[in-house]
Enzyme design. Structure first.
Site, PDB file in Angstrom:
ATOM      1  N   LYS A   1       0.857  -1.194   0.000  1.00 24.08           N
ATOM      2  CA  LYS A   1       0.000   0.000   0.000  1.00 24.08           C
ATOM      3  C   LYS A   1       0.888   1.237   0.000  1.00 24.08           C
ATOM      4  O   LYS A   1       2.078   1.153   0.319  1.00 24.08           O
ATOM      5  CB  LYS A   1      -0.885  -0.001   1.237  1.00 24.08           C
ATOM      6  CG  LYS A   1      -1.928  -1.098   1.190  1.00 24.08           C
ATOM      7  CD  LYS A   1      -3.005  -0.803   2.193  1.00 24.08           C
ATOM      8  CE  LYS A   1      -3.511  -2.099   2.803  1.00 24.08           C
ATOM      9  NZ  LYS A   1      -4.282  -1.858   3.999  1.00 24.08           N
TER      10      LYS A   1
ATOM     11  N   HIS B   1       2.323   6.623   2.888  1.00 19.70           N
ATOM     12  CA  HIS B   1       1.719   7.949   2.809  1.00 19.70           C
ATOM     13  C   HIS B   1       2.313   8.930   3.798  1.00 19.70           C
ATOM     14  O   HIS B   1       3.241   8.590   4.554  1.00 19.70           O
ATOM     15  CB  HIS B   1       0.192   7.851   2.950  1.00 19.70           C
ATOM     16  CG  HIS B   1      -0.255   7.173   4.207  1.00 19.70           C
ATOM     17  ND1 HIS B   1      -0.019   7.709   5.439  1.00 19.70           N
ATOM     18  CD2 HIS B   1      -0.910   6.005   4.406  1.00 19.70           C
ATOM     19  CE1 HIS B   1      -0.526   6.908   6.358  1.00 19.70           C
ATOM     20  NE2 HIS B   1      -1.067   5.858   5.754  1.00 19.70           N
TER      21      HIS B   1
ATOM     22  N   HIS C   1       3.047   7.955   7.336  1.00 20.17           N
ATOM     23  CA  HIS C   1       4.249   7.147   7.547  1.00 20.17           C
ATOM     24  C   HIS C   1       5.494   8.023   7.471  1.00 20.17           C
ATOM     25  O   HIS C   1       6.460   7.796   8.197  1.00 20.17           O
ATOM     26  CB  HIS C   1       4.320   6.020   6.516  1.00 20.17           C
ATOM     27  CG  HIS C   1       3.138   5.099   6.563  1.00 20.17           C
ATOM     28  ND1 HIS C   1       2.346   4.863   5.474  1.00 20.17           N
ATOM     29  CD2 HIS C   1       2.596   4.399   7.586  1.00 20.17           C
ATOM     30  CE1 HIS C   1       1.375   4.036   5.818  1.00 20.17           C
ATOM     31  NE2 HIS C   1       1.500   3.740   7.095  1.00 20.17           N
TER      32      HIS C   1
HETATM   33  N1  ARG Z   1       0.608   0.118   9.897  1.00 20.58           N
HETATM   34  C1  ARG Z   1      -0.220   1.036  10.606  1.00 20.58           C
HETATM   35  C2  ARG Z   1      -0.836   2.052   9.642  1.00 20.58           C
HETATM   36  O1  ARG Z   1      -0.297   2.297   8.606  1.00 20.58           O
HETATM   37  C3  ARG Z   1       0.522   1.792  11.667  1.00 20.58           C
HETATM   38  C4  ARG Z   1       0.996   0.940  12.801  1.00 20.58           C
HETATM   39  C5  ARG Z   1       1.083   1.694  14.087  1.00 20.58           C
HETATM   40  N2  ARG Z   1       1.584   0.917  15.165  1.00 20.58           N
HETATM   41  C6  ARG Z   1       0.874   0.087  15.924  1.00 20.58           C
HETATM   42  N3  ARG Z   1       1.496  -0.567  16.853  1.00 20.58           N
HETATM   43  N4  ARG Z   1      -0.433  -0.049  15.750  1.00 20.58           N
HETATM   44  O2  ARG Z   1      -1.867   2.629   9.936  1.00 20.58           O
END
Ligand code: ARG
Length: 634
Positions: free
Chosen positions: A166, A169, A172
């Site tokens: 994905k 963005h 991130h």
């Molecule tokens: N991969 C998730 C996202 O893009 C963020 C992860 C954040 N960390 C966690 N421990 N939930 O939304």
């Protein structure tokens, strides 16, 4: 501390008693504060341990170096008014104090100015000697500050955490920038830092992705550009799946029997594929693992451009099913979760009194088909990390869009009987980036943005042909400048603020931008090149020659850097550092005409060079703390 003792006659270092949070070896200003507290105790009769923490910073140099507000001293009621008493105290302040001039009084404030000569001749050698370490304070992270053999405190910083296949963005990107900075910050404060990237790499959509690869994947494209290839597959299969769903819905409406169509649908195939993955079917896992491994290789290259590395690539896929089952039982047993139509959910309004319980809503922790969710995985992962690392603190750098998710997570950990662990966890959140797009359209990947900004910087550099020709590797410099542009714009405001991604503004040399900060750094570097003095020669300078207000003011700012560092540990805001660095660059740029190097007498030249070299060190230290790579020339 030694430097001050050698240079300041009459400074009674024995009287610099042990104040809490006083680190004279790393922060010269602590000596100033301790000394001032001792002097003021004599005058005011107030306990020096009350005075010491009440000495605060000023907004700008014209307001002094330290300021004391009389009401902060908790004076007994019924005595003279604070405005009046500070007048009396100021009058009693010794004329010949070795470090401070006589205080200025304004309302109930007393402002103190450092004497120039002792300041300059103690701060500059300290900076030159400490170099890259100046500002950091490794004793802050000790488990027991009095006994280093007990070891360092442990912190986990979880950040970046993109989702495979994905878009990477803006959320991130911000997490990456802020998390990288926090890792550096805690390292500078002597903590043992572990950086974790918690990848989004699990769930039905990865079953769907594997199907997509079987249907129209291309081995070669995958090897060459996994991130883009997987994204293309992801978009294509999702479009097909949506179309298929619509068709089935239409046929159903028309009264047709769609049982078979549903059983063979992409959605159902993906579900079955993912089921095989969770059952650890080797063939199903092999494909997924390849996607993951290749993506990580690519991510690592991009992170390296940003000076970022991770100690662990964890991810949702790494959470153990049996751990989750075990926690599921505990949640049921402790009546934290309850059954709802075959699923398990947590109704916080029944567990947490008042508004908070309502605010936490009713998240699912098990779906009807028995599968776990994002939240379930986070619960397990948190406890597993604690078992593995026994951390003293853990930070999650995640967009404020997930505020509720993290509140729910921490609360569940607490309800499970681990309040001690929940208390060690902190969500560092941040606002949105608006309008992030490349010059060709909307952005999908960080690499596209970085390439675009670097191109823009390269164009700008080319406009000054003479200078351009002197730069050894202009592409690499343009890349660094582009990255600095993006990062500085991101770190300019407070984390929680939204900001608009503005390519023209961030790449401009006007205003407080990344390119301007790099320019300021490159400029002090060029002075050193031109002066051609060695570090030994610079260190042997006669600092007493630096008497001009411009020189003293730069030193006053440089002296603040260790305080800025420790204050940043409190705010955890990159802007705390950045705002200070811009103050420095402004003071520097207004001094170049006054404090010339070329054409000065050798002794003066050497002393000024020492000043510029100290500024170079502090600027570089601040930039590296933020995760920027200071450039020497451009
Ligand atoms: N991969 C998730 C996202 O893009 C963020 C992860 C954040 N960390 C966690 N421990 N939930 O939304």
């Amino acid at each position: 501390m030694d430097q001050l003792q050698q240079q300041v006659e009459g400074l009674n270092l024995n009287a610099i008693a042990e104040f809490p949070n006083c680190f004279p070896d790393v922060n010269p200003l602590d000596v100033y504060r301790a000394h001032l507290s001792n002097v003021l105790t004599e005058i005011t009769g107030v306990d020096k341990n009350i005075i010491y923490p009440a000495l605060s910073w000023t907004q700008s140099l014209d307001k002094g170096d330290l300021v004391l507000a009389a009401p902060a001293l908790r004076l007994p009621k019924g005595g003279p008014k604070p405005d009046q008493i500070v007048q009396e105290w100021a009058a009693k302040f010794p004329e010949n104090d070795p470090l401070f001039e006589k205080p200025h009084v304004h309302s109930y404030f007393m402002s103190f100015f450092f004497r120039g000569a002792p300041l300059v001749s103690s701060i500059l050698p300290t900076i030159l000697q400490k170099g890259h370490k100046f500002g950091t304070n490794p004793s802050l992270g000790l488990k027991d500050p009095k006994d280093p053999s007990k070891g360092q405190k442990k912190i986990i910083v979880e950040f970046s955490s993109p989702n495979i296949a994905k878009p990477f963005h803006a959320g991130h990107l911000r997490s990456t920038i802020i998390g990288g900075f926090l890792g550096n910050l805690y390292e500078g404060a002597g903590w043992d830092v572990t950086r974790i990237n918690y990848l989004g790499d699990w769930g039905k959509q990865y079953g769907l992705l594997a199907l997509a690869f079987e249907k129209f994947g291309d081995e070669k494209a995958l090897e060459q550009d996994p991130i883009n290839h997987l994204f293309q597959l992801y978009v294509r299969i999702n479009t097909e799946m949506t179309e298929e769903k619509e068709q089935i819905a239409k046929r159903k409406e028309a009264g047709e029997d769609v049982t078979e169509a549903e059983a063979n649908s992409l959605d159902e195939q993906a579900r079955r594929y993912f089921k095989k993955m969770t059952d650890r079917d080797e063939k199903a896992l092999a494909m997924w693992k390849k996607f993951r491994d290749l993506s990580i290789v690519r991510y690592k290259q991009t992170y390296a451009r940003l000076n970022i590395h991770f100690d662990e690539y964890s991810g949702e896929s790494q959470v153990s099913e049996s751990d989750m089952a075990h926690i599921g039982h505990q949640l049921e047993e402790k009546k934290i979760s309850k059954e709802d139509n075959g699923a398990q959910l947590i109704d916080f309004s029944e567990l947490v009194p008042g508004k908070e319980g309502k605010r936490l809503e009713k998240p699912l922790v098990r779906k009807r088909d028995g599968t776990a969710l994002y939240l379930t995985r986070d619960i397990s992962e948190l406890l597993a990390r604690h078992a593995k690392y026994n951390f003293d603190k853990m930070i999650y750098v995640v967009a404020s869009a997930q505020d509720l998710h993290l509140k729910q997570l921490f609360k569940i950990i607490e309800l499970l009987g681990h309040k001690d662990i929940a208390d060690k966890c902190q969500h560092i959140n941040f606002g949105l980036v608006l309008g992030m797009s490349t010059r060709k359209g909307t952005v999908k990947f960080l690499d596209d943005i970085l390439r675009d900004v670097a191109d823009k910087m390269h164009e700008t550099m080319r406009k000054n042909e003479d200078k351009y020709n002197q730069v050894e590797n202009p592409e690499a410099v343009a890349d660094v400048l582009g990255i600095s542009s993006v990062m500085v714009q991101d770190m300019t405001g407070k984390r929680i603020n939204n900001y608009t991604f503005n390519m023209d503004q961030m790449t401009s040399f006007e205003g407080d931008t990344g390119p301007y900060l790099q320019y300021a750094h490159a400029r002090v570097c060029s002075i050193k090149r031109k002066a051609g003095l060695s570090d030994e020669e610079i260190a042997s300078a006669d600092f007493s020659l630096l008497t001009e207000p411009h020189a003293v003011n730069i030193v006053r700012l440089l002296a603040q850097w260790p305080d800025v560092f420790s204050n940043t540990l409190r705010t955890l805001e990159p802007t705390t550092v950045l705002a200070y660095l811009f103050k420095m660059t402004h003071a520097l740029s207004s001094s170049y005409d006054v404090l010339r190097i070329m054409g000065s007498e050798p002794a003066v030249l050497k002393a000024r060079m020492a000043l510029y070299e100290a500024a170079h060190i502090v600027l570089g230290n601040g930039m590296r703390l933020l995760g920027l790579s200071p450039v020497e020339r451009y």
